[in-house]
Design an enzyme around this catalytic site. Structure first.
Site, short mmCIF file in Angstrom:
data_model
loop_
_atom_site.label_atom_id
_atom_site.label_comp_id
_atom_site.label_asym_id
_atom_site.label_seq_id
_atom_site.Cartn_x
_atom_site.Cartn_y
_atom_site.Cartn_z
N CYS A 109 7.04 2.28 4.54
CA CYS A 109 6.19 2.91 5.79
C CYS A 109 4.51 2.39 5.65
O CYS A 109 3.90 2.46 6.29
CB CYS A 109 6.27 4.51 5.68
N CYS B 261 6.27 7.25 1.84
CA CYS B 261 7.11 6.18 1.95
C CYS B 261 6.48 4.74 1.63
O CYS B 261 5.46 4.48 2.56
CB CYS B 261 7.74 6.62 3.24
#
Length: 121
Positions: A33, A30
């Site tokens: 993230c 991600c």
């Protein structure tokens, strides 16, 4: 304090045995993230009185499902074992700092009483 990795085995105990716990649900693949990670780490170092935890959703799929995580990153905040905040999306450092200040100052008993009064009205 650095961040702590949580699994299904220690998730509940961590939330209930600490005054304030922030949990970052994330994944290695991600992009947001990865961008949020250093912001979260910096906040953990600035707030040693708070538990900052991370849950890798790929390694803990059942836990992510039980926590109803639909997107990553998702930040969850628990105070005295009660979830008081949960939101998907990476935050800027200033927004995370503001959120932490609000969580620290939240009076759970007063909020609960106010909520109960609203239900009665």
């Amino acid at each position: 304090m650095a961040t702590t990795a949580l699994t299904a085995q220690d998730f509940e105990q961590t939330l209930t045995s600490n005054e304030l716990v922030l949990v970052d649900f994330w994944a290695t693949w991600c992009g947001p993230c990865k961008a949020f990670g250093p912001v979260y780490e910096k906040a953990s170092e600035a707030n040693p009185d708070i538990v900052f935890a991370k849950v890798d959703i790929d390694q803990n799929q059942e836990l992510a499902s039980a926590a109803d995580i639909k997107a990553v990153p998702t930040l969850m905040i628990a105070k005295k074992g009660q979830i008081i905040f949960k939101q998907a999306g990476a935050l800027r450092g200033s927004d995370l700092d503001d959120l932490i200040a609000q969580a620290k100052s939240l009076d759970l008993d007063a909020a609960k009483a106010q909520s109960e009064d609203a239900v009665k009205a």
